[in-house]
Design a protein around this motif. Sequence first.
Motif, PDB file in Angstrom:
ATOM      1  N   SER A   1      22.710 -54.583   9.557  1.00 16.68           N
ATOM      2  CA  SER A   1      22.267 -53.018   8.694  1.00 16.68           C
ATOM      3  C   SER A   1      22.930 -53.475   7.174  1.00 16.68           C
ATOM      4  CB  SER A   1      22.020 -51.948   8.800  1.00 16.68           C
ATOM      5  OG  SER A   1      20.546 -51.925  10.215  1.00 16.68           O
ATOM      6  N   ASN A   2      24.187 -52.808   7.723  1.00 20.66           N
ATOM      7  CA  ASN A   2      25.429 -53.329   6.461  1.00 20.66           C
ATOM      8  C   ASN A   2      25.221 -54.379   5.316  1.00 20.66           C
ATOM      9  OD1 ASN A   2      26.626 -50.778   6.902  1.00 20.66           O
ATOM     10  ND2 ASN A   2      28.252 -51.042   7.682  1.00 20.66           N
ATOM     11  N   ALA A   3      24.627 -55.180   6.406  1.00 26.83           N
ATOM     12  CA  ALA A   3      24.716 -56.700   5.586  1.00 26.83           C
ATOM     13  C   ALA A   3      23.610 -57.054   4.151  1.00 26.83           C
ATOM     14  CB  ALA A   3      24.783 -58.295   6.546  1.00 26.83           C
ATOM     15  N   THR A   4      22.347 -56.316   5.057  1.00 24.61           N
ATOM     16  CA  THR A   4      20.811 -56.142   5.034  1.00 24.61           C
ATOM     17  C   THR A   4      21.318 -55.268   3.338  1.00 24.61           C
ATOM     18  OG1 THR A   4      19.939 -56.092   6.661  1.00 24.61           O
ATOM     19  CG2 THR A   4      18.654 -55.701   4.625  1.00 24.61           C
ATOM     20  N   LEU A   5      21.697 -54.146   3.196  1.00 23.20           N
ATOM     21  CA  LEU A   5      21.969 -52.927   2.309  1.00 23.20           C
ATOM     22  C   LEU A   5      22.772 -54.136   1.104  1.00 23.20           C
ATOM     23  CD1 LEU A   5      21.111 -50.465   1.613  1.00 23.20           C
ATOM     24  CD2 LEU A   5      23.525 -49.859   2.091  1.00 23.20           C
ATOM     25  N   ARG A   6      24.078 -54.926   1.555  1.00 22.72           N
ATOM     26  CA  ARG A   6      25.075 -55.520   0.436  1.00 22.72           C
ATOM     27  C   ARG A   6      23.309 -56.101  -0.314  1.00 22.72           C
ATOM     28  NH1 ARG A   6      28.484 -55.660   4.030  1.00 22.72           N
ATOM     29  NH2 ARG A   6      28.124 -57.414   5.290  1.00 22.72           N
ATOM     30  N   GLN A   7      22.654 -56.901   0.304  1.00 21.24           N
ATOM     31  CA  GLN A   7      21.776 -58.270  -0.087  1.00 21.24           C
ATOM     32  C   GLN A   7      21.094 -57.569  -1.140  1.00 21.24           C
ATOM     33  OE1 GLN A   7      20.434 -59.615   3.012  1.00 21.24           O
ATOM     34  NE2 GLN A   7      21.232 -61.762   2.367  1.00 21.24           N
ATOM     35  N   LEU A   8      20.260 -56.120  -0.473  1.00 23.80           N
ATOM     36  CA  LEU A   8      19.037 -54.798  -1.241  1.00 23.80           C
ATOM     37  C   LEU A   8      19.511 -54.776  -2.940  1.00 23.80           C
ATOM     38  CD1 LEU A   8      16.641 -53.991  -1.814  1.00 23.80           C
ATOM     39  CD2 LEU A   8      16.938 -52.172  -0.613  1.00 23.80           C
ATOM     40  N   THR A   9      21.241 -54.455  -2.029  1.00 28.36           N
ATOM     41  CA  THR A   9      21.960 -53.553  -3.700  1.00 28.36           C
ATOM     42  C   THR A   9      22.490 -54.755  -4.566  1.00 28.36           C
ATOM     43  OG1 THR A   9      22.843 -52.020  -2.251  1.00 28.36           O
ATOM     44  CG2 THR A   9      24.110 -52.459  -4.219  1.00 28.36           C
ATOM     45  N   ALA A  10      22.384 -56.156  -3.664  1.00 28.47           N
ATOM     46  CA  ALA A  10      22.515 -57.461  -5.235  1.00 28.47           C
ATOM     47  C   ALA A  10      21.397 -58.050  -5.745  1.00 28.47           C
ATOM     48  CB  ALA A  10      23.338 -58.567  -4.148  1.00 28.47           C
ATOM     49  N   ALA A  11      20.677 -57.889  -4.854  1.00 24.05           N
ATOM     50  CA  ALA A  11      18.965 -58.435  -5.331  1.00 24.05           C
ATOM     51  C   ALA A  11      18.477 -57.272  -6.384  1.00 24.05           C
ATOM     52  CB  ALA A  11      18.134 -58.243  -4.330  1.00 24.05           C
ATOM     53  N   LEU A  12      19.075 -55.479  -5.856  1.00 22.66           N
ATOM     54  CA  LEU A  12      18.766 -54.699  -6.759  1.00 22.66           C
ATOM     55  C   LEU A  12      19.661 -55.319  -8.159  1.00 22.66           C
ATOM     56  CD1 LEU A  12      18.271 -51.891  -4.775  1.00 22.66           C
ATOM     57  CD2 LEU A  12      16.239 -53.137  -5.995  1.00 22.66           C
ATOM     58  N   GLU A  13      20.886 -55.026  -8.291  1.00 24.30           N
ATOM     59  CA  GLU A  13      21.497 -55.164  -9.466  1.00 24.30           C
ATOM     60  C   GLU A  13      21.189 -56.668 -10.309  1.00 24.30           C
ATOM     61  OE1 GLU A  13      25.265 -54.789  -8.036  1.00 24.30           O
ATOM     62  OE2 GLU A  13      25.687 -53.230  -7.919  1.00 24.30           O
ATOM     63  N   ARG A  14      21.311 -57.350  -9.972  1.00 26.22           N
ATOM     64  CA  ARG A  14      20.040 -58.792 -10.545  1.00 26.22           C
ATOM     65  C   ARG A  14      19.411 -58.352 -11.271  1.00 26.22           C
ATOM     66  NH1 ARG A  14      21.541 -61.657  -5.607  1.00 26.22           N
ATOM     67  NH2 ARG A  14      19.247 -61.605  -5.140  1.00 26.22           N
ATOM     68  N   ASN A  15      18.488 -57.381 -10.960  1.00 26.09           N
ATOM     69  CA  ASN A  15      17.509 -56.979 -11.332  1.00 26.09           C
ATOM     70  C   ASN A  15      16.841 -55.534 -12.713  1.00 26.09           C
ATOM     71  OD1 ASN A  15      14.884 -59.419 -10.737  1.00 26.09           O
ATOM     72  ND2 ASN A  15      15.989 -59.022  -8.616  1.00 26.09           N
ATOM     73  N   LYS A  16      18.571 -55.704 -12.220  1.00 26.70           N
ATOM     74  CA  LYS A  16      18.871 -54.573 -13.340  1.00 26.70           C
ATOM     75  C   LYS A  16      18.271 -53.286 -12.700  1.00 26.70           C
ATOM     76  CE  LYS A  16      18.880 -56.990 -17.906  1.00 26.70           C
ATOM     77  NZ  LYS A  16      19.324 -58.755 -17.058  1.00 26.70           N
ATOM     78  N   VAL A  17      18.407 -53.089 -11.475  1.00 25.77           N
ATOM     79  CA  VAL A  17      18.378 -51.510 -11.333  1.00 25.77           C
ATOM     80  C   VAL A  17      20.125 -51.355 -10.915  1.00 25.77           C
ATOM     81  CG1 VAL A  17      16.936 -50.348  -9.206  1.00 25.77           C
ATOM     82  CG2 VAL A  17      16.074 -52.616  -9.916  1.00 25.77           C
ATOM     83  N   VAL A  18      20.331 -50.177 -11.272  1.00 24.96           N
ATOM     84  CA  VAL A  18      21.690 -50.208 -10.689  1.00 24.96           C
ATOM     85  C   VAL A  18      21.926 -48.484 -10.349  1.00 24.96           C
ATOM     86  CG1 VAL A  18      24.513 -49.729 -11.103  1.00 24.96           C
ATOM     87  CG2 VAL A  18      23.075 -51.543 -12.489  1.00 24.96           C
ATOM     88  N   ALA A  19      22.250 -48.167  -9.124  1.00 23.80           N
ATOM     89  CA  ALA A  19      22.405 -47.396  -8.441  1.00 23.80           C
ATOM     90  C   ALA A  19      23.316 -45.679  -8.771  1.00 23.80           C
ATOM     91  CB  ALA A  19      22.868 -47.322  -7.095  1.00 23.80           C
ATOM     92  N   ILE A  20      22.998 -45.186  -9.361  1.00 24.56           N
ATOM     93  CA  ILE A  20      23.449 -43.453  -9.560  1.00 24.56           C
ATOM     94  C   ILE A  20      24.244 -42.736  -8.739  1.00 24.56           C
ATOM     95  CG2 ILE A  20      23.506 -41.637 -11.382  1.00 24.56           C
ATOM     96  CD1 ILE A  20      20.610 -42.850 -12.576  1.00 24.56           C
ATOM     97  N   ASN A  21      25.501 -43.075  -8.108  1.00 25.84           N
ATOM     98  CA  ASN A  21      26.060 -42.113  -7.375  1.00 25.84           C
ATOM     99  C   ASN A  21      27.403 -41.180  -7.453  1.00 25.84           C
ATOM    100  OD1 ASN A  21      26.645 -40.757  -4.695  1.00 25.84           O
ATOM    101  ND2 ASN A  21      27.446 -43.621  -3.812  1.00 25.84           N
TER     102      ASN A  21
END
Length: 182
Positions: A109-129
């Motif tokens: 799950s952690n590895a998948t979340l890292r993949q998802l976060t990287a995919a979002l960031e590549r597409n200029k979607v960044v988390a606000i935390n």
Amino acid sequence: MSENHTSAPAVAPAPEEIEAALAANASDEMARLQSELAELKAKSADLADQFLRAKAEAENARRRAEEEIAKARKFGIEGFAESLLPVCDSLDAALALPNATAQQLREGSNATLRQLTAALERNKVVAINPPAGEKFNPNFHQAISVVPAEQEPNTVVAVLQKGYVIADRILRPALVTVTAPK
């Protein structure tokens, strides 16, 4: 001494000569006007041709632009979807393990979340935390509750849900708890 100059009387042209001169002038004027008319017709035809070509080019450009817009709408998400495919593959692989341990599922799950976060960031979607203590910003944060705390007033105490921004546009503000004013 004065001399007397007598001038010869002017001979008036004959009516036939006047008529011939007028006919010649009219003929010359007619030829000039016909020549000018022919030039203007040629120029008009040339301008009409240029207009039709420009109109056709504008129509072609409009049609090409419409096709490009249609393709962008249809396939604009292609890059984003392509970057999410590894995330899907990881989830499929995790679900294919019949006897996975809790530790394996957590690591996956952690590895998948890292993949998802990287995919979002590549597409200029960044988390606000925002971290605790950051000044509350109504452009990026949505206050869910106000609580008394020992930190500066109007600052973030906790993040209840991350927000997301794409390029400079807010997709979702971060849901936060903020400190009460003193």
